[in-house]
Design a protein around this motif. Structure first.
Motif, mmCIF file in Angstrom:
data_model
loop_
_atom_site.group_PDB
_atom_site.id
_atom_site.type_symbol
_atom_site.label_atom_id
_atom_site.label_comp_id
_atom_site.label_asym_id
_atom_site.label_seq_id
_atom_site.Cartn_x
_atom_site.Cartn_y
_atom_site.Cartn_z
ATOM 1 N N LEU A 385 0.812 -1.217 0.000
ATOM 2 C CA LEU A 385 0.000 0.000 0.000
ATOM 3 C C LEU A 385 0.846 1.267 0.000
ATOM 4 N N THR A 386 2.040 1.210 0.562
ATOM 5 C CA THR A 386 2.880 2.401 0.645
ATOM 6 C C THR A 386 3.852 2.532 -0.519
ATOM 7 N N THR A 387 3.785 1.629 -1.469
ATOM 8 C CA THR A 387 4.630 1.727 -2.654
ATOM 9 C C THR A 387 3.952 2.623 -3.685
ATOM 10 N N PRO A 388 4.576 3.731 -4.095
ATOM 11 C CA PRO A 388 3.913 4.658 -5.028
ATOM 12 C C PRO A 388 3.485 4.006 -6.331
ATOM 13 N N GLU A 389 4.237 3.000 -6.780
ATOM 14 C CA GLU A 389 3.895 2.367 -8.055
ATOM 15 C C GLU A 389 2.530 1.686 -8.022
ATOM 16 N N LEU A 390 2.042 1.301 -6.830
ATOM 17 C CA LEU A 390 0.703 0.708 -6.746
ATOM 18 C C LEU A 390 -0.349 1.707 -7.190
ATOM 19 N N TRP A 391 -0.213 2.940 -6.716
ATOM 20 C CA TRP A 391 -1.206 3.965 -7.059
ATOM 21 C C TRP A 391 -1.105 4.333 -8.536
ATOM 22 N N VAL A 392 0.105 4.345 -9.062
ATOM 23 C CA VAL A 392 0.269 4.615 -10.487
ATOM 24 C C VAL A 392 -0.373 3.502 -11.316
ATOM 25 N N ALA A 393 -0.082 2.252 -10.952
ATOM 26 C CA ALA A 393 -0.657 1.117 -11.676
ATOM 27 C C ALA A 393 -2.183 1.121 -11.589
ATOM 28 N N ALA A 394 -2.724 1.481 -10.428
ATOM 29 C CA ALA A 394 -4.182 1.512 -10.270
ATOM 30 C C ALA A 394 -4.817 2.557 -11.178
ATOM 31 N N GLN A 395 -4.186 3.739 -11.291
ATOM 32 C CA GLN A 395 -4.728 4.779 -12.163
ATOM 33 C C GLN A 395 -4.632 4.378 -13.634
ATOM 34 N N ILE A 396 -3.510 3.761 -14.012
ATOM 35 C CA ILE A 396 -3.362 3.301 -15.398
ATOM 36 C C ILE A 396 -4.425 2.253 -15.716
ATOM 37 N N ARG A 397 -4.635 1.324 -14.803
ATOM 38 C CA ARG A 397 -5.616 0.268 -15.026
ATOM 39 C C ARG A 397 -7.033 0.839 -15.134
ATOM 40 N N LYS A 398 -7.310 1.844 -14.304
ATOM 41 C CA LYS A 398 -8.628 2.476 -14.355
ATOM 42 C C LYS A 398 -8.852 3.142 -15.705
ATOM 43 N N ARG A 399 -7.845 3.888 -16.180
ATOM 44 C CA ARG A 399 -7.965 4.558 -17.477
ATOM 45 C C ARG A 399 -8.119 3.538 -18.599
ATOM 46 N N ALA A 400 -7.341 2.464 -18.536
ATOM 47 C CA ALA A 400 -7.365 1.484 -19.620
ATOM 48 C C ALA A 400 -8.685 0.720 -19.668
ATOM 49 N N THR A 401 -9.225 0.356 -18.506
ATOM 50 C CA THR A 401 -10.459 -0.423 -18.489
ATOM 51 C C THR A 401 -11.677 0.420 -18.850
ATOM 52 N N THR A 402 -11.621 1.736 -18.622
ATOM 53 C CA THR A 402 -12.749 2.591 -18.989
ATOM 54 C C THR A 402 -12.610 3.159 -20.398
ATOM 55 N N MET A 403 -11.415 3.051 -20.978
ATOM 56 C CA MET A 403 -11.210 3.525 -22.352
ATOM 57 C C MET A 403 -10.802 2.343 -23.227
ATOM 58 N N ALA A 404 -9.510 2.074 -23.290
ATOM 59 C CA ALA A 404 -8.998 0.920 -24.045
ATOM 60 C C ALA A 404 -7.537 0.749 -23.689
ATOM 61 N N ASP A 412 3.516 1.398 -19.516
ATOM 62 C CA ASP A 412 3.554 2.043 -18.199
ATOM 63 C C ASP A 412 3.062 1.095 -17.112
ATOM 64 N N TYR A 413 2.043 0.307 -17.430
ATOM 65 C CA TYR A 413 1.485 -0.639 -16.461
ATOM 66 C C TYR A 413 2.507 -1.722 -16.121
ATOM 67 N N ALA A 414 3.186 -2.236 -17.140
ATOM 68 C CA ALA A 414 4.195 -3.273 -16.904
ATOM 69 C C ALA A 414 5.362 -2.725 -16.091
ATOM 70 N N ARG A 415 5.770 -1.495 -16.347
ATOM 71 C CA ARG A 415 6.855 -0.895 -15.580
ATOM 72 C C ARG A 415 6.475 -0.732 -14.112
ATOM 73 N N ALA A 416 5.244 -0.264 -13.871
ATOM 74 C CA ALA A 416 4.800 -0.094 -12.481
ATOM 75 C C ALA A 416 4.707 -1.440 -11.772
ATOM 76 N N LEU A 417 4.145 -2.457 -12.437
ATOM 77 C CA LEU A 417 4.026 -3.776 -11.817
ATOM 78 C C LEU A 417 5.391 -4.429 -11.605
ATOM 79 N N SER A 418 6.351 -4.129 -12.467
ATOM 80 C CA SER A 418 7.684 -4.701 -12.285
ATOM 81 C C SER A 418 8.326 -4.190 -10.994
ATOM 82 N N MET A 419 8.038 -2.950 -10.613
ATOM 83 C CA MET A 419 8.574 -2.408 -9.374
ATOM 84 C C MET A 419 7.903 -3.018 -8.153
#
Length: 469
Positions: A385-404, A412-419
């Motif tokens: 929860l305290t890793t910033p990349e979690l919040w970045v990945a969550a926002q990317i996933r939200k944008r992708a699932t509501t758009m494409a 960007d999602y793979a980079r965040a999840l790799s961290m």
């Protein structure tokens, strides 16, 4: 974010802790409601100045260690540190101007996100698009609430935000606990978990001893690889640079040819996932809006590419690769066996990027629990929860699932999840290592100088590229 936490920690880890999760979630919601209500009048009981000082200390500390990060991690740390420090300074500035500027910033963020969510949901029409539109309307209502001065003339801006954050965070935790609680009573899930433990590969078990890696996998190290052909990198001719558009949507070269890029996933075990449309999709401007809809009438036959060597030879090598050590080959194999049964392609709902993103989530399920299991207890949960990349990945996933999903978003999602799957040492740990290394080198140099002085000769130049201890 609930889905991401479940993926990273795994259902087994969270299922044993659903009661405390539910309790903490309700406490967070109640405290958030209390802080929000307290901010509705001019008599604030919330300790605003100590909170701002803590925020400023966190921002400055993040900026102090930001240089120790690598690539996107360094940029993210600088952004976080600058944002926290700026917000803290505006809070400490107080009076009307600081609170007014903060209200405008938060209101604009809510307004932009809400409008984008409504428009994308209306155009794409994914399965839960009506629910997404309702969420966008709520965000616009919050933006209006921040813009207008009543009832506190912007004095309550920070408590409003903190209260909303606690309420939304607590609600997410309640949803997470409710989901894993339902799974606890599912015997099929229990049997699958037992089978996963029994069939774990030696490499997966060996990874349990690692806690952090100081850098990405080496070139000769087995790792899951996400290949991305960016729109600009895969363009046949020199592309006309368009900010954001050519990064996340498409690039147009000087001949007017459009390149949307591509994404694929490759594992050392021989799995290669790359989905292409089997027939050419008509992308005429007249039918553009219709083609963006994630509905069955836009489904076309697709084809899976055999391997990276064949695909790169027929087209070109991938532009960027993201490599991850900590993944589960068995989960990836089961996902691929089920997914490959249907080769349907849909431009926004089931394309190359969405396929790779889903495969990546399957492969790293439980990665954080595996890598941080030595910590025990709640520390893996807090660390995620305290890793910033979690919040970045969550926002990317939200944008992708509501758009494409696009190749840019998948990258960007793979980079965040790799961290998150292959965590790096914290900035303070890295700074301490560098300080100890410099101290060691200095002592070595001093000893050489003293020895040279005693022998009456000039000391040899110090080796500044020494190895870390």
């Amino acid at each position: 974010m609930v889905r991401l936490v479940m993926i990273l920690l795994g259902v087994d880890y969270l299922r044993a802790r659903w009661r405390p999760l539910m309790t903490v979630g309700w406490i967070s919601v109640i405290v958030g409601i209390g802080i929000f209500i307290d901010a509705l009048d001019n008599a604030l009981y919330f300790p605003i100045t100590p909170f701002a000082l803590l925020l400023l200390a966190e921002g400055l500390a993040t900026l102090a260690v930001a240089w120790t990060g690598m690539g996107g991690q360094r940029t993210l740390r600088y952004v976080k540190g600058a944002a926290f420090s700026t917000a803290a300074l505006l809070i400490l500035a107080g009076h009307h101007h600081g609170n007014f500027i903060l209200s405008l910033i938060f209101g604009t963020l809510f307004l932009a996100d809400g409008l984008l969510q409504i428009v994308s949901a209306k155009v794409v029409r994914f399965r839960t698009w009506r629910l997404a539109m309702a969420g966008g309307i709520v965000e616009i209502a919050l933006a209006i609430f921040f813009y207008q001065p009543f009832p506190t003339w912007y004095v309550g801006t920070v408590p409003y935000c903190l209260g909303l954050g606690l309420m939304f965070g607590g609600w997410n935790m309640i949803l997470l606990a409710a989901r894993v609680r339902r799974l606890a009573a599912n015997p099929a899930v229990e049997r699958e978990a037992a089978a996963q433990v029994a069939s774990a590969t030696p490499r997966a078990r060996q990874r349990h001893g690692n806690v952090e890696w100081d850098g990405p996998p080496a070139a000769d190290e087995p790792a899951l690889t996400v290949h991305v052909w960016t729109p600009v990198g895969s363009s046949k001719s020199e592309a006309r640079r368009q900010l954001i558009v050519d990064r996340y949507i498409a690039a147009v070269d000087r001949n007017g040819v459009i390149s949307t890029g591509h994404a694929a996933l490759e594992s050392p075990e021989g799995i290669y996932i790359s989905l292409y449309p089997g027939v050419e999709i008509d992308r005429s401007p007249d039918d553009f809006t219709r083609l963006l809809r994630a509905t069955p009438e836009n489904d076309v036959p697709g084809v899976f590419q055999p391997d990276y060597a064949t695909e790169s030879k027929a087209w070109c090598p991938s532009t960027v690769q993201v490599r991850i050590r900590n993944y589960d080959p068995e989960r990836l194999r089961r996902f691929w066996e089920a997914y490959r049964q249907d080769a349907t392609y849909n431009l926004t709902h089931r394309n190359c990027s969405s396929t790779v993103s889903r495969a990546l989530e399957a492969a790293i399920e439980g990665a954080s629990a595996r890598v941080w299991q030595r910590m025990g207890g709640w520390r893996p949960f807090v660390r995620v929860l305290t890793t910033p990349e979690l919040w970045v990945a969550a926002q990317i996933r939200k944008r992708a699932t509501t758009m494409a999903w696009t190749p840019g978003l998948t990258l960007d999602y793979a980079r965040a999840l790799s961290m998150l799957a292959d965590p790096r040492p914290s900035g303070w740990v890295k700074m301490a290592r560098l300080a100890l290394k410099r101290m060691y080198r200095s002592r070595q140099r001093w000893r050489e100088e003293e020895k040279a002085a005693a022998e009456g000769r000039n000391p040899e130049p110090a080796d500044t590229a020494g190895n870390e201890v």
